[in-house]
Write a protein that holds these residues in place. Sequence first.
Motif, PDB file in Angstrom:
ATOM      1  N   MET A   1       0.627  -1.385   0.069  1.00  0.00           N
ATOM      2  CA  MET A   1      -0.093   0.315  -0.118  1.00  0.00           C
ATOM      3  C   MET A   1       0.936   1.495   0.008  1.00  0.00           C
ATOM      4  N   LEU A   2       0.268   3.056  -0.684  1.00  0.00           N
ATOM      5  CA  LEU A   2       1.216   3.646  -0.566  1.00  0.00           C
ATOM      6  C   LEU A   2       0.418   3.850  -0.982  1.00  0.00           C
ATOM      7  N   LEU A   3       0.593   5.989  -0.338  1.00  0.00           N
ATOM      8  CA  LEU A   3      -0.643   7.024   0.005  1.00  0.00           C
ATOM      9  C   LEU A   3       0.491   8.207  -0.785  1.00  0.00           C
ATOM     10  N   TYR A   4       0.041   8.437  -2.331  1.00  0.00           N
ATOM     11  CA  TYR A   4       0.580   9.588  -2.513  1.00  0.00           C
ATOM     12  C   TYR A   4       0.273  10.849  -2.119  1.00  0.00           C
ATOM     13  N   GLN A   5       0.815  11.633  -1.560  1.00  0.00           N
ATOM     14  CA  GLN A   5       0.414  12.916  -1.032  1.00  0.00           C
ATOM     15  C   GLN A   5       0.825  14.005  -1.765  1.00  0.00           C
ATOM     16  N   PHE A   6       0.483  15.367  -1.144  1.00  0.00           N
ATOM     17  CA  PHE A   6       1.341  16.766  -1.002  1.00  0.00           C
ATOM     18  C   PHE A   6       0.212  17.125   0.080  1.00  0.00           C
ATOM     19  N   ARG A   7       1.273  17.915   0.851  1.00  0.00           N
ATOM     20  CA  ARG A   7       1.043  17.444   2.841  1.00  0.00           C
ATOM     21  C   ARG A   7       0.103  18.813   3.394  1.00  0.00           C
TER      22      ARG A   7
END
Length: 203
Positions: A1-7
């Motif tokens: 599982m991997l979350l791509y984010q922009f904080r």
Amino acid sequence: MLLYQFRKGTNPRRVIIYLAEKGIDVPRYELDYENDEHRSPSYLNVNPSGRAPTLVTDSGLAITDSAAIVEYLEECHPDRPMIGTDRASRARVRSLERLGSDLVARGQLWLWNRTAAFPAKEPNPSNETADRAHRYVSELLDVLEREIEENQFLAGDRPTVADCTAFTIFQTARERFDLPFGQGHPRLDAWYKRFRARPSADY
């Protein structure tokens, strides 16, 4: 599982705050928005909309909507539910969460026209559009001001996904852009300050 984010992004923060409140540890990748990594071919192959967040599950499914990500994770981690504990409470939380989602959408339209910080979204910001959008924002703030009553959180005495959603647009407006948002609604202003003191709300 991997979350791509922009904080610091409003929609990614819905997921980030939710994860912190639930105590869920998910591997993450911080997209370089400043250098348009979210529009790179490699990321567009993951999320064709070129937006954050995206959760790629262990099976390879890419979930590209923040609300859907939260619901998926809530089903994966049902302990300490943040979407209600029975039919009535779930309906209440979902109702408030959807009001929060509408507030985010209207608030973003306001920000796109109130500032010059979103040229990809609004290349020609308009004060007239900003003023009109602010009226639509105020309508929802008025509703949430009534709905919260004297509760500590939007849906009662504990945080729910509704708080994670609505809080983000307050934080974006107040902290990223130093703009007033909800200060004319005393219950919501007090709620914002309480939630901002929680570790989950830290940038």
